[in-house]
Design a protein around this motif. Structure first.
Motif, PDB file in Angstrom:
ATOM      1  N   GLU A   1       1.784   9.158  -6.113  1.00  0.00           N
ATOM      2  CA  GLU A   1       2.712  10.688  -5.644  1.00  0.00           C
ATOM      3  C   GLU A   1       3.802  10.264  -6.610  1.00  0.00           C
ATOM      4  OE1 GLU A   1       2.233  10.515  -1.070  1.00  0.00           O
ATOM      5  OE2 GLU A   1       4.215  11.359  -1.925  1.00  0.00           O
TER       6      GLU A   1
ATOM      7  N   ARG B   1       0.531   4.187  -3.065  1.00  0.00           N
ATOM      8  CA  ARG B   1       0.945   5.553  -2.600  1.00  0.00           C
ATOM      9  C   ARG B   1       2.066   6.234  -3.101  1.00  0.00           C
ATOM     10  NH1 ARG B   1       1.449   9.099   2.050  1.00  0.00           N
ATOM     11  NH2 ARG B   1       2.401   6.935   3.867  1.00  0.00           N
TER      12      ARG B   1
ATOM     13  N   ASP C   1       0.420  -1.070  -0.221  1.00  0.00           N
ATOM     14  CA  ASP C   1      -0.196   0.192  -0.180  1.00  0.00           C
ATOM     15  C   ASP C   1       0.809   1.791  -0.308  1.00  0.00           C
ATOM     16  OD1 ASP C   1      -2.003  -1.460  -0.076  1.00  0.00           O
ATOM     17  OD2 ASP C   1      -2.309  -1.431   1.534  1.00  0.00           O
ATOM     18  N   GLU C   2       1.781   1.273   1.221  1.00  0.00           N
ATOM     19  CA  GLU C   2       3.179   2.125   0.766  1.00  0.00           C
ATOM     20  C   GLU C   2       3.354   2.826   0.026  1.00  0.00           C
ATOM     21  OE1 GLU C   2       6.147   2.075   3.234  1.00  0.00           O
ATOM     22  OE2 GLU C   2       5.169   4.323   4.276  1.00  0.00           O
TER      23      GLU C   2
END
Ligand code: ADE
Length: 250
Positions: free
Chosen positions: A239, A235, A231-232
């Motif tokens: 970005e 993300r 998930d990180e």
């Protein structure tokens, strides 16, 4: 680990034994390395090692028997089942995962071909595994063997010194490495990204991971396709993609 390279140009390997991290690994007994001059197994007074190909065509083919005899002698001194890695553009392309597996082996013999290649019967008899370093053709297997040995050595614990670790390498987690900066803080008007001098280690780690995922997306989307990002990382990639789009507009 013990490695022997079979070659007609043993002194090419001085590049490994005389310089840098590979030299230090040999001095510190992490690697026991030697070459065998295939010419010593050549036939007749001229120590012949090659002949014209059956069926015609350009170039020369390396004789089977010198290779078979040389490998037999080495396996007497090493182990009967020491693997023989034959460097060839027809081989399977080596990845970082393959390198990590090679680095776990107790020993290997690396066979360096020249000319058009080696008589196939020798490769069958010695059960050679054929490996390539990339989709291009070198003039011989020596440089490829040195590339392979270099990549193996940097996997050995302690080979890179205390402060470095192969765990952060490109490819070790399937991603390209992040970007790097050192002093001075400004070079010809270009500043270091401010997060790197913030002292906030959590922010620095996140920024590095974002650069790593982002660069992989930009340069090697094929690598990203094979990964299941957490998930990180997802993300961070999103970005990075937004930042990238903004940069393209300005
Ligand atoms: N010998 C010649 N070209 C080669 C390559 N690409 N990889 C390994 N060995 C080779």
């Amino acid at each position: 680990m013990q490695i022997r390279a079979i070659t007609i140009f043993p002194s090419m390997f001085d590049a490994l034994t005389e310089f840098g991290i590979t030299r230090r690994a040999i001095e510190n007994d992490l690697l026991e390395f030697g070459t065998v001059d295939l010419r010593e197994y050549g036939q007749g007074t001229h120590r012949q090692l090659d002949d014209r190909p059956f069926g015609g065509g350009p170039g020369m083919v390396m004789l089977a028997e010198p290779v078979i005899d040389c490998v037999a002698d080495l396996r007497q001194k090493m182990r009967q089942d020491t693997p023989v890695i034959y460097m060839s553009p027809q081989g399977r392309r080596i990845t970082q995962d393959d390198v990590c597996r090679f680095a776990e082996l107790p020993d290997m013999i690396i066979l360096c071909g020249r000319y058009e290649g080696i008589d196939q019967r020798a490769l069958d008899i010695i059960c050679a595994e054929e490996w390539s370093i990339g989709d291009y053709v070198l003039t011989g297997g020596e440089l490829a063997a040195m590339v392979l040995i270099d990549t193996i050595v940097r996997q050995f614990p302690g080979a890179l010194g205390n402060e470095q670790s192969s765990e952060c390498d490109s490819f070790s987690n399937g991603l390209l490495d992040c970007v790097h900066y050192t002093r001075p803080r400004t070079v010809q008007g270009l500043s270091v990204p401010s997060v790197l001098i913030s002292g906030d280690h959590e922010a620095i780690n996140y920024w590095r991971m974002k650069q790593s995922v982002g660069r992989t997306w930009l340069r090697r989307p094929d690598l990203l396709d094979r990964l299941d990002l957490n998930d990180e990382q997802r993300r961070a990639l999103s970005e990075f993609q937004t930042d990238h789009q903004h940069q393209r507009k300005t």
